[in-house]
Design an enzyme around this catalytic site. Structure first.
Site, PDB file in Angstrom:
ATOM      1  N   GLN A 103       1.424  -1.293   0.264  1.00  0.00           N
ATOM      2  CA  GLN A 103      -0.270  -0.378   0.066  1.00  0.00           C
ATOM      3  C   GLN A 103       0.911   1.196   0.095  1.00  0.00           C
ATOM      4  OE1 GLN A 103      -3.149  -1.558   3.532  1.00  0.00           O
ATOM      5  NE2 GLN A 103      -3.702  -0.186   2.202  1.00  0.00           N
ATOM      6  N   HIS A 104       0.141   2.653  -0.002  1.00  0.00           N
ATOM      7  CA  HIS A 104       0.400   3.474  -0.158  1.00  0.00           C
ATOM      8  C   HIS A 104       2.235   4.196  -1.133  1.00  0.00           C
ATOM      9  CE1 HIS A 104      -1.613   3.329   3.210  1.00  0.00           C
ATOM     10  NE2 HIS A 104      -0.762   2.574   4.072  1.00  0.00           N
ATOM     11  N   ASP A 132      -2.214  -4.824  -0.047  1.00  0.00           N
ATOM     12  CA  ASP A 132      -1.379  -6.244   0.994  1.00  0.00           C
ATOM     13  C   ASP A 132      -2.325  -6.886   1.903  1.00  0.00           C
ATOM     14  OD1 ASP A 132      -0.655  -4.078   2.066  1.00  0.00           O
ATOM     15  OD2 ASP A 132       2.103  -4.552   2.132  1.00  0.00           O
TER      16      ASP A 132
END
Length: 473
Positions: A71-72, A238
């Protein structure tokens, strides 16, 4: 035999799992490594994905594929589909001041109302603000912003820079899912809409962002090899992918011991927390995923093995030879700063040492308990928002260390179930692939490896709380 494939493009590597659509049995797997670092050019992920697919025997007989990813991470693209700069990953903390700046401008309560999140250095919005302030020329070139799984899905479908893809740089073909969109800091799990004002405040201007696809939707078809009929699912962040792969349900709290540590649960309603302890993410199946994340998890045990000059079996033997509470020795394990609580500049502290307590066994146990106590604070935070926790699903390689499982039953005070080893993010992506292919979510079983009854030892948590209060009050 009809097959479906799932991808986990994680911080350290890319894994591909291929399963039988009818039974859910794993048919073959593949893997390829990613480079180290907190900033990585996305081309490394693409190369690894192709290598992992090849290692898994290719896409022969595969009818659908979906991509789970870390992520991110900030993937910034120019108008021609080129990557503007190396992607900043979730564990890159240089944007900590940018997070503080966004909070100062909008207020934590307002940001939580609009996005479900209080910004920290991990989130995409803070990385874009850092880019705006630190590299304004690069920021000005950004025409589209994607996350790792979004970009890989786009490339898998045949899009990308004109020189490297058959379908070219069609930015409006970028897609994502609600779980990954919810980690950006400019999308609302409650409304399902992007907040363009927050995106512009972060980057300095508006940009193309991926279209959010429903959990049972399709991103398109595989096109990097030329046109195919292989369906591409929506993909996921994830943690949401792991939740799908584990079949997490009501009353389950997933505690994941990976590079980072995470605590999350699936809820029917969104969770908001203006303190920032809980990130109010969406899940990958139409519900919500309140999550607490720590930067320091399995790497804490890595540190202990180096310090004590033992392998992981030796570490477990040492830790289990000490009493719960490690004779008063406490490790506050902020080796790489910390995300929750938000202390990006913190360092680790080993406290409570006396001549009597300074033993290798106590130091080993303190490392295990310190790692788990930080995550137990996260479990408490999620429970405080109404979750009726029935058990802990303990996952990640470190979960199979005997000292970790036994200590977890003492620290969390709940039944511990450890699923059999598996690539659960990739497994969740196979669930998505099957869902996209046939229109319904498959009901595949998840086998457990170990069950441990609760053995509450409240003094362990009390020692840890006292140590953190001493350091940070």
């Amino acid at each position: 035999m009809t097959l479906v494939a799932g991808v986990d493009s994680s911080t350290q590597s890319c894994k591909v799992v291929v399963r039988d659509l009818e039974t859910g049995d794993v048919v073959r797997v593949g893997r390829a490594s990613h480079p180290d670092g907190t900033e990585v050019h996305p081309n490394h992920w693409w190369t690894a994905l192709l290598a992992a697919i090849d290692d898994a025997g290719g896409l022969g007989e595969v009818a659908a594929i979906s991509v789970g990813g870390q992520q991110h991470g900030m993937v910034a693209l120019d108008a021609d589909g080129n990557v503007v700069r190396e992607a900043l990953l979730w564990n890159d903390t240089r944007s900590a001041q940018a997070a503080r700046d966004l909070i100062a401008e909008f207020g934590a309560d307002e940001l939580v109302r609009r996005t479900g999140l209080v910004p920290v250095a991990s989130f995409t919005s803070t990385k874009l603000r850092w880019l705006r302030d630190a590299e304004p020329e690069n920021a000005a070139r950004v025409a589209a912003v994607a996350l790792p799984h979004d970009w890989l899905t786009w490339r898998l479908r045949g899009y990308g820079p004109a020189s490297a893809s058959p379908l070219g740089p069609k930015l409006d073909a970028l897609t994502t899912d609600r779980s990954d969109a919810s980690g950006t800091g400019y999308w609302s799990p409650a409304t399902g809409e992007y907040d363009r004002d927050l995106l512009a405040a972060a980057l300095g201007h508006d940009a193309v962002v991926p279209t959010v696809i429903a959990p049972d939707g399709r991103a398109g078809t595989v096109g990097y090899l030329g046109p195919t009929e292989i369906v591409v699912g929506p993909g996921a962040g994830d943690n949401a992918g792991s939740g799908l792969g584990l079949g997490a349900g009501e009353g389950d709290v997933v505690v994941s011991l990976g590079t980072s540590g995470t605590v999350f649960a699936v809820t029917a309603e969104p969770v908001t927390d203006a303190s920032g302890t809980i990130a109010g993410f969406a899940d990958a199946a139409g519900q919500f995923l309140p999550l607490v994340a720590t930067l320091n998890a399995a790497r804490v045990l890595d540190s202990a093995t180096r310090l004590l000059d033992v392998d992981f079996d030796g570490l477990a033997e040492l830790a289990l030879s000490a009493e719960p509470g490690a004779g008063g020795v406490v490790l506050v394990p902020y080796f790489e700063g910390e995300r929750t609580p938000n202390r990006p500049d913190a360092t680790a502290s080993l406290m409570g040492l006396t001549l009597a307590s300074s033993t290798r066994a106590n130091i080993a146990r303190a490392h295990v308990e310190g790692m788990l106590c930080g995550l137990a604070d996260g479990v408490d935070a999620v429970r405080a928002h109404g979750l009726d926790a029935k058990r802990i699903l303990l996952v990640g390689g470190a979960a199979f260390n005997p000292a970790v499982g036994k200590s977890a039953a003492q620290v969390f005070g709940l039944p511990i179930d450890i699923p059999k080893p598996g690539e659960y993010v990739a497994m969740g992506a196979t669930v998505q692939a099957a869902w996209s292919l046939v229109g319904s979510r498959p009901d595949w079983s998840v086998e457990m490896d170990t069950h441990i009854d609760p053995d509450p030892q409240p003094h362990v948590r009390a020692q840890y709380a006292a140590a953190t209060d001493q350091l940070y009050s």
